[in-house]
Design an enzyme around this catalytic site. Structure first.
Site, PDB file in Angstrom:
ATOM      1  N   GLN A 160       0.835  -1.199   0.000  1.00  0.00           N
ATOM      2  CA  GLN A 160       0.000   0.000   0.000  1.00  0.00           C
ATOM      3  C   GLN A 160       0.871   1.251   0.000  1.00  0.00           C
ATOM      4  OE1 GLN A 160      -3.639  -0.400   0.713  1.00  0.00           O
ATOM      5  NE2 GLN A 160      -3.741   1.676  -0.050  1.00  0.00           N
ATOM      6  N   PHE A 161       1.371   1.635  -1.178  1.00  0.00           N
ATOM      7  CA  PHE A 161       2.243   2.805  -1.253  1.00  0.00           C
ATOM      8  C   PHE A 161       1.533   4.080  -0.841  1.00  0.00           C
ATOM      9  CE2 PHE A 161       0.179   3.166  -5.338  1.00  0.00           C
ATOM     10  CZ  PHE A 161       0.141   4.538  -5.594  1.00  0.00           C
ATOM     11  N   THR A 162       0.201   4.098  -0.895  1.00  0.00           N
ATOM     12  CA  THR A 162      -0.544   5.310  -0.543  1.00  0.00           C
ATOM     13  C   THR A 162      -0.474   5.648   0.946  1.00  0.00           C
ATOM     14  OG1 THR A 162      -2.621   4.095  -0.350  1.00  0.00           O
ATOM     15  CG2 THR A 162      -2.118   5.084  -2.504  1.00  0.00           C
TER      16      THR A 162
END
Length: 145
Positions: free
Chosen positions: A78-80
């Site tokens: 989950q890079f966000t």
């Protein structure tokens, strides 16, 4: 490194309408990496996650770890988690680690978790549909800093 931990009754992840990972009870963890994350940080976070006492004991008190209750983990990249919204309304992801390095750390993270517990995953970088039945709801944010 940032991790969102959610106690879960049942969760799954789909890619292209096909389930690629699922768990019955345990944790869903959303995982993001940034510049400076290392194997040492990963090991510290793995230890924290598997020993986090967020499961009920016989008295209904959150006093047991996932290891003690025999749960599983659904790990989702989950890079966000490194979204920066300080300027304007469009998030910037400049603090998120580039995908070539992040995938190596994500795979290492999951390998380290698997030394302790059963782990299912999504597909790194894919467009995923994550279905989470959050138990409690219990949601805890962990940051390596």
């Amino acid at each position: 490194m940032r991790v969102i931990v959610q106690r879960s009754k049942n969760s799954s992840v789909k890619v292209d309408n096909k389930i690629v990972g699922s768990i019955n009870s345990g944790m869903v963890i959303l995982v993001g990496f940034t510049e400076g994350d290392t194997e040492e940080i990963i090991e510290k976070m793995v230890k924290k996650i598997v020993n986090l006492r967020i499961f009920d004991d016989d008295n209904g008190i959150m006093n047991k770890s996932i290891l003690e209750v025999g749960g599983s983990i659904l790990s989702i990249s989950q890079f966000t988690l490194y979204a920066n919204t300080k300027k304007g309304n469009r998030p910037s992801y400049i603090e998120a680690l580039n995908s070539e390095v992040a995938i190596k750390l994500y795979n290492l993270f999951n390998e380290k978790l698997r030394e302790h517990i059963n782990v299912s995953t999504g597909i790194f970088g894919a467009d995923m549909e994550v279905n989470i039945i959050n138990d409690g709801p219990i949601t805890i944010a962990l940051d390596s800093n």
